[in-house]
Every structure is written in C-alpha cells, then in structure tokens.
Write a protein that holds these residues in place. Structure first.
Motif, PDB file in Angstrom:
ATOM      1  N   HIS A  75       0.832  -1.207   0.000  1.00 42.46           N
ATOM      2  CA  HIS A  75       0.000   0.000   0.000  1.00 42.46           C
ATOM      3  C   HIS A  75       0.867   1.258   0.000  1.00 42.46           C
ATOM      4  O   HIS A  75       1.517   1.591   0.992  1.00 42.46           O
ATOM      5  CB  HIS A  75      -0.928   0.011   1.225  1.00 42.46           C
ATOM      6  CG  HIS A  75      -1.831   1.211   1.246  1.00 42.46           C
ATOM      7  ND1 HIS A  75      -2.965   1.287   0.468  1.00 42.46           N
ATOM      8  CD2 HIS A  75      -1.764   2.375   1.910  1.00 42.46           C
ATOM      9  CE1 HIS A  75      -3.547   2.452   0.669  1.00 42.46           C
ATOM     10  NE2 HIS A  75      -2.840   3.141   1.539  1.00 42.46           N
ATOM     11  N   HIS A  77       1.276   5.366  -2.240  1.00 42.07           N
ATOM     12  CA  HIS A  77       0.651   6.328  -3.166  1.00 42.07           C
ATOM     13  C   HIS A  77       1.721   7.001  -4.021  1.00 42.07           C
ATOM     14  O   HIS A  77       2.548   7.757  -3.493  1.00 42.07           O
ATOM     15  CB  HIS A  77      -0.096   7.404  -2.377  1.00 42.07           C
ATOM     16  CG  HIS A  77      -1.218   6.881  -1.529  1.00 42.07           C
ATOM     17  ND1 HIS A  77      -2.547   7.000  -1.887  1.00 42.07           N
ATOM     18  CD2 HIS A  77      -1.228   6.232  -0.335  1.00 42.07           C
ATOM     19  CE1 HIS A  77      -3.319   6.457  -0.949  1.00 42.07           C
ATOM     20  NE2 HIS A  77      -2.537   5.973   0.014  1.00 42.07           N
ATOM     21  N   HIS A 230      -8.913   1.819   1.456  1.00 41.66           N
ATOM     22  CA  HIS A 230      -8.557   2.065   2.855  1.00 41.66           C
ATOM     23  C   HIS A 230      -9.751   1.667   3.729  1.00 41.66           C
ATOM     24  O   HIS A 230     -10.890   1.805   3.303  1.00 41.66           O
ATOM     25  CB  HIS A 230      -8.298   3.552   3.099  1.00 41.66           C
ATOM     26  CG  HIS A 230      -7.163   4.130   2.303  1.00 41.66           C
ATOM     27  ND1 HIS A 230      -7.296   4.547   1.000  1.00 41.66           N
ATOM     28  CD2 HIS A 230      -5.868   4.368   2.650  1.00 41.66           C
ATOM     29  CE1 HIS A 230      -6.126   5.025   0.571  1.00 41.66           C
ATOM     30  NE2 HIS A 230      -5.245   4.922   1.546  1.00 41.66           N
ATOM     31  N   HIS A 269      -4.761  -0.385   6.526  1.00 38.35           N
ATOM     32  CA  HIS A 269      -4.927   0.045   7.920  1.00 38.35           C
ATOM     33  C   HIS A 269      -5.749  -0.945   8.750  1.00 38.35           C
ATOM     34  O   HIS A 269      -5.195  -1.728   9.486  1.00 38.35           O
ATOM     35  CB  HIS A 269      -5.486   1.468   8.017  1.00 38.35           C
ATOM     36  CG  HIS A 269      -4.663   2.445   7.236  1.00 38.35           C
ATOM     37  ND1 HIS A 269      -3.360   2.725   7.563  1.00 38.35           N
ATOM     38  CD2 HIS A 269      -4.922   3.164   6.116  1.00 38.35           C
ATOM     39  CE1 HIS A 269      -2.853   3.589   6.689  1.00 38.35           C
ATOM     40  NE2 HIS A 269      -3.784   3.870   5.791  1.00 38.35           N
ATOM     41  N   ASP A 320       2.599   3.108   3.024  1.00 45.44           N
ATOM     42  CA  ASP A 320       1.611   4.180   2.925  1.00 45.44           C
ATOM     43  C   ASP A 320       2.234   5.565   2.797  1.00 45.44           C
ATOM     44  O   ASP A 320       1.728   6.533   3.363  1.00 45.44           O
ATOM     45  CB  ASP A 320       0.620   4.144   4.098  1.00 45.44           C
ATOM     46  CG  ASP A 320      -0.576   5.063   3.862  1.00 45.44           C
ATOM     47  OD1 ASP A 320      -0.934   5.302   2.694  1.00 45.44           O
ATOM     48  OD2 ASP A 320      -1.153   5.557   4.865  1.00 45.44           O
TER      49      ASP A 320
HETATM   50 ZN   LIG Z   1      -3.059   5.163   1.895  1.00 49.27          ZN
END
Ligand SMILES: [Zn+2]
Length: 433
Positions: A75, A77, A230, A269, A320
């Motif tokens: 995960h 971005h 998420h 998460h 993340d």
């Molecule tokens: Zn994220």
C-alpha cells in the motif's frame, strides 16, 4: 535477456509463515555463503559457496552481505512523494490540506510521467521491487505508472482512484466516467507484462453507493482483478462513514455489501475493526495492509496485528507514503515492532520480514513469482549491507544467534544499506561507490 548470473552472499527467505513469537522458526531458510543462480530473469537454484558455478555464469561476489527477496509494499501512493513529511494534521485534514492539492497536478501527462518514474526509481532505491500503488483519479496517472513499471519490468498492481464525491474540483469523476476509464485501463494494462489492474476505491467517503456498486460489478466480472482501498484508519473517519452509510453494520460492512471483499482485495490500515469484521476478512480471503509509520505519523491508532492473526486474517506490511514517513520497508518493520510493543506484543524479525516478502506474495496469489528465493520465481531480489554505520557494526558483531542479529539489523538499518536491487535478473539500482 538470455543470461546466467551467480550472486554470492548469505541467502535469507521463508518457506512458510513463521509462528507469532517464535524466534527459532523452522520457516526461516538461512543459507549462509551460497551462490544464488539466476537465468533468464528467474531464480534457478543455489549452491554452497565452495562449489563454483559452471562456466558461463557472470559472477558477483557479495560475501558477508545479505541477499533477500525484493520487498513487496502492499500500500503506497505514487503522487505523495510531494507531501511526505507534512506537518501538523490527522487523516481527514491531511487529505484536505496536503494530499488532494498535490494529486490534482497529475492530470497533466508530463507531471504524471516524471512523477511515476521518480516514484518507481525511489521504490527500487529503497529495496522494494513489487508494489500495490494508488495513483490519482486521473487516467493519465495510471497510464504513466503502468508504463514506467513496464519499462522497469516490475510487478505492479494499480488502478485509477474512484472518487465521485467529497473531493475537490479536479479530483472527482462520475460513475459513467469511472466505468469508461476502468474498462479502458483494464483492457490496456491488466496482465500486460507484470502489471495487474486493481479496482481502486479511494475510501468509502469519496464514493457514492452507485460508484461502490460499479467497483463491485467490475470485480465480479473478472475475478483476476485486484481491489484496493482504505478501511478504519482513524476514529474520525469511522464516525464519518457511519453517518454516510447509516445502514451498514460497520465501515468494513460498506465494502462487504458492495462485493469488494475477495481473495484479491487489499485493505489498508484496519485499525478500528471488531471481531465480526476480522471474521469477514478471514472468510473472504481479503488482506490487511498494515502501515505502522503512517499510523504513528498521523496519530491514527495502534493496529492489533495479533488479533488479526488469531482470527486468521492475512496481514502484510506497507509504507503508505506519504502518510507514511519512508519508502523503506526496514524502517517500516522497525515501526511495526514499536506499534506492537505499545500493545504489549513482541513482533519477531521473522514475522516482520515474512510480512514484507513471502506473506504478501502468497496473499496476492503471487507466491510462485515474488517474495522468495525459490527456484522458478522471478529474480526480484536485493543485496544488503549488514552493518549500518559504526553502531550497527558494533552491535551486529555481538549478536549471539541469527534472530538477534537480524532483529538488530532491521532495527538499525535503512535504505543506505542497500547495495543493489534486481528486477527479473536485471540490476535496476546500484548504490554509487
Ligand atoms: Zn493510503
């Protein structure tokens, strides 16, 4: 490329999942001073160091260094290198203040191309060779990312972010646009080289029920697609989702109802889940991407890894970035240990390393290809220096067994210890001398 290469070093990977708390796990495959043999981009096998590989192998001697499978980041971005390390906010205002404005720029193909190249090269320079990535809502951002991954031969999962509400102008799509863009992108990229398409729901608050239904329909139509989103990251977010979806049993229930929980689903998460949620994850085979540095940085909460594991949920480790503070899985592993320590649990080096290599590979149904040094797998691997500066060298020299040594290493080391990162047998990163 037809090529035979032999790398000499200390080989470490896993043959199974190590048990929680077991520092002497039989799942650890430790082959000190071995040659790892690579042929045509795949791992061919291994030989003890004293046995010279046959003539015809290009040899690299990394004696004393660790050779690990490339890390898998489940995960992260791509546009958020622009906002990593931003001060002073929690999840919802962090999105509003930093992230959404940064993501808007990725509508521009030039920004997306330069940013995707920078992002993937940075992943490689941190020892990560495969990832599940959120670009932006813009189709351009996905084309650029998949194109850059394809050029580097990397295993990549990604998809256009679906967001048709509660996002600023320039970052919203509609159900019709989303359907058209996803269909196009799936056709162009899913299964092309090592790219796979992931239906990417940003998070429940930014999609209408109609758009969530579209996401579920895309997954139902092609079970080889991944899904990423998420879930239950912060308490304020959980309260907001309860207001937006008053009839859902829980935040996770919103996704369950839309048909988004399946064996190829990754939910980042999952801090604020209950037992029924965990049972739903186990029963559907959906996995949690645990993002400790992000959870600490944004103050989101302390993930209950042990409860997830006890319930049979697959848990992998993820950076993340840009809520997370480093692309380096070693730093992330060290943060994961501290999060568990605050919960009264002790994370072994083995459970942690497995959650960044073989664990996610298997949970993503890619165990045959990534996450281990198994013969037949892609030659995605990293060569790491053991010592991290004078303190690291001193501490590691005092280690009495393998777990003590590796635990100290992953606590003290970072990306500066990375010597080289290989993707399908090609060195894509080498530290400058
Ligand atoms: Zn994220």
């Amino acid at each position: 490329m037809k090529q035979a290469i032999a790398l000499r070093g200390d080989l470490l990977d896993f043959t199974a999942a190590p048990s929680w708390g077991d520092t002497r796990s039989a799942a650890v495959r430790w082959r000190p001073d071995h040659w790892l043999l690579l042929r045509d981009g795949r791992i061919e096998g291994a030989l003890p160091g004293q046995q010279a590989p046959a003539p015809g192998y290009a040899r690299e001697d990394h004696r004393g260094r660790l050779i690990l499978p490339g890390f898998v980041d489940t995960h992260v971005h791509s546009p958020q290198l622009d906002v990593i390390g931003s001060f002073g906010t929690a999840l919802l205002d962090w999105l509003e203040t930093y992230t959404f404005p940064a993501e808007r720029a990725w509508a521009d193909p030039e920004v997306a191309a330069a940013g995707s190249a920078r992002f993937l090269d940075a992943l490689l320079a941190h020892g990560t060779t495969a990832a599940a990535v959120f670009p932006t809502v813009h189709k351009t951002s996905v084309d650029a990312l998949f194109g850059a991954a394809h050029a580097r031969g990397m295993r990549l999962l990604a998809g256009k972010c679906l967001m048709d509400r509660n996002a600023p102008e320039g970052l919203r799509d509609t159900v019709a646009e989303a359907e058209r863009d996803c269909t196009d992108l799936i056709e162009r990229w899913h299964g092309r080289g090592r790219n796979a398409y992931a239906v990417t729901v940003r998070f429940a608050p930014t999609s209408t029920p109609a758009q969530l239904a579209l996401a579920g329909a895309l997954c139902a139509a092609d079970p080889t697609l991944y899904m990423q989103t998420h879930v239950a990251e912060s308490e304020a977010e959980v309260r907001w989702v309860a207001e937006l979806f008053p009839t859902a049993r829980s935040y996770l229930g919103v996704y369950a109802r839309a048909g988004l929980l399946h064996p190829r689903a990754i939910l980042a998460h999952g801090i604020w889940l209950d037992d029924a949620d965990r049972a739903a994850l186990r029963d559907t085979g959906a996995q949690i991407a645990h993002c400790p540095s992000s959870n600490l940085f944004l103050g989101s909460g302390l993930f209950d890894w042990h409860a997830g594991r006890h319930a049979g949920v697959a848990v992998s480790l993820a950076t993340d970035v840009g809520g997370g503070t480093s692309l380096c899985q070693l730093r992330t592993l060290a943060d994961a240990y501290k999060v568990q320590a605050l919960r009264g649990e002790r994370l072994t080096a083995w459970v942690a390393l497995h959650a960044a290599t073989r664990g996610p590979a298997e949970a993503l149904q890619l165990g045959h290809e990534i996450g281990s040094l198994e013969a037949g797998a892609a030659a995605d691997l990293c060569v790491w220096d053991r010592a991290a500066g004078a303190v690291g060298a001193h501490r590691l020299a005092l280690a009495r067994d393998l777990h003590e040594e590796l635990f100290a290493w992953l606590t003290l080391a970072d990306e500066r210890c990375l010597e080289s990162a290989w993707v399908a047998g090609v060195p894509r990163f080498r530290r400058s001398p």
